[in-house]
Design a protein around this motif. Structure first.
Motif, PDB file in Angstrom:
ATOM      1  N   LEU A   1      43.669  40.113  36.941  1.00  0.00           N
ATOM      2  CA  LEU A   1      43.681  38.690  37.283  1.00  0.00           C
ATOM      3  C   LEU A   1      43.261  38.479  38.743  1.00  0.00           C
ATOM      4  O   LEU A   1      42.485  37.573  39.055  1.00  0.00           O
ATOM      5  CB  LEU A   1      45.064  38.086  37.037  1.00  0.00           C
ATOM      6  CG  LEU A   1      45.203  36.610  37.343  1.00  0.00           C
ATOM      7  CD1 LEU A   1      44.226  35.784  36.509  1.00  0.00           C
ATOM      8  CD2 LEU A   1      46.620  36.138  37.115  1.00  0.00           C
ATOM      9  N   THR A   2      43.736  39.338  39.623  1.00  0.00           N
ATOM     10  CA  THR A   2      43.373  39.221  41.038  1.00  0.00           C
ATOM     11  C   THR A   2      41.882  39.475  41.230  1.00  0.00           C
ATOM     12  O   THR A   2      41.238  38.830  42.058  1.00  0.00           O
ATOM     13  CB  THR A   2      44.201  40.196  41.887  1.00  0.00           C
ATOM     14  OG1 THR A   2      45.583  40.079  41.535  1.00  0.00           O
ATOM     15  CG2 THR A   2      44.052  39.893  43.364  1.00  0.00           C
ATOM     16  N   LEU A   3      41.320  40.392  40.463  1.00  0.00           N
ATOM     17  CA  LEU A   3      39.870  40.636  40.547  1.00  0.00           C
ATOM     18  C   LEU A   3      39.085  39.388  40.158  1.00  0.00           C
ATOM     19  O   LEU A   3      38.098  39.043  40.802  1.00  0.00           O
ATOM     20  CB  LEU A   3      39.477  41.794  39.633  1.00  0.00           C
ATOM     21  CG  LEU A   3      39.578  43.186  40.225  1.00  0.00           C
ATOM     22  CD1 LEU A   3      39.197  44.220  39.178  1.00  0.00           C
ATOM     23  CD2 LEU A   3      38.715  43.330  41.449  1.00  0.00           C
ATOM     24  N   VAL A   4      39.529  38.718  39.108  1.00  0.00           N
ATOM     25  CA  VAL A   4      38.848  37.486  38.689  1.00  0.00           C
ATOM     26  C   VAL A   4      38.985  36.427  39.799  1.00  0.00           C
ATOM     27  O   VAL A   4      38.013  35.740  40.126  1.00  0.00           O
ATOM     28  CB  VAL A   4      39.416  36.974  37.352  1.00  0.00           C
ATOM     29  CG1 VAL A   4      38.848  35.598  37.020  1.00  0.00           C
ATOM     30  CG2 VAL A   4      39.099  37.959  36.234  1.00  0.00           C
ATOM     31  N   GLU A   5      40.173  36.309  40.373  1.00  0.00           N
ATOM     32  CA  GLU A   5      40.363  35.366  41.477  1.00  0.00           C
ATOM     33  C   GLU A   5      39.410  35.678  42.625  1.00  0.00           C
ATOM     34  O   GLU A   5      38.826  34.775  43.220  1.00  0.00           O
ATOM     35  CB  GLU A   5      41.798  35.432  42.019  1.00  0.00           C
ATOM     36  CG  GLU A   5      42.824  34.754  41.172  1.00  0.00           C
ATOM     37  CD  GLU A   5      44.190  34.836  41.832  1.00  0.00           C
ATOM     38  OE1 GLU A   5      44.435  34.082  42.782  1.00  0.00           O
ATOM     39  OE2 GLU A   5      44.983  35.677  41.391  1.00  0.00           O
ATOM     40  N   LEU A   6      39.259  36.971  42.941  1.00  0.00           N
ATOM     41  CA  LEU A   6      38.365  37.364  44.024  1.00  0.00           C
ATOM     42  C   LEU A   6      36.927  36.966  43.722  1.00  0.00           C
ATOM     43  O   LEU A   6      36.232  36.456  44.601  1.00  0.00           O
ATOM     44  CB  LEU A   6      38.466  38.875  44.274  1.00  0.00           C
ATOM     45  CG  LEU A   6      37.539  39.433  45.357  1.00  0.00           C
ATOM     46  CD1 LEU A   6      37.783  38.753  46.710  1.00  0.00           C
ATOM     47  CD2 LEU A   6      37.713  40.943  45.468  1.00  0.00           C
ATOM     48  N   THR A   7      36.478  37.150  42.490  1.00  0.00           N
ATOM     49  CA  THR A   7      35.091  36.775  42.166  1.00  0.00           C
ATOM     50  C   THR A   7      34.874  35.270  42.336  1.00  0.00           C
ATOM     51  O   THR A   7      33.822  34.844  42.809  1.00  0.00           O
ATOM     52  CB  THR A   7      34.703  37.195  40.728  1.00  0.00           C
ATOM     53  OG1 THR A   7      35.508  36.513  39.787  1.00  0.00           O
ATOM     54  CG2 THR A   7      34.816  38.686  40.546  1.00  0.00           C
TER      55      THR A   7
END
Length: 80
Positions: A36-42
């Motif tokens: 989820l954090t990776l998606v937020e970063l993108t």
């Protein structure tokens, strides 16, 4: 601001990663990222830097320095 510093600022200011953890040699696992954090970063990278990066591309990179290099490459490609 170079790409690592831009990434560092996003990780600390937007995603609330401890500044002590944000080092070029740190992995995404070291900074306690989940999917989820990776998606937020993108989403933040596209909003703040205009860089289109998929979360799976980030997941495969071993260090934050590698993430910064990818961002640098994408910014350069989009400038052409």
């Amino acid at each position: 601001m170079d790409s690592f510093e831009a990434l560092r600022k996003i990780l600390i200011d937007e995603l609330k990663v401890s500044a002590d953890l944000v080092r070029p040699e740190a992995s995404l696992e070291d900074v306690e990222f989940d999917s989820l954090t990776l998606v937020e970063l993108t989403v933040i990278l596209e909003r703040d830097l205009g860089v289109d990066v998929e979360d799976h591309e980030l997941r495969d990179l071993p260090t934050l320095a590698d993430v910064a290099r990818l961002l640098e490459d994408r910014v350069a490609q989009e400038a052409v």
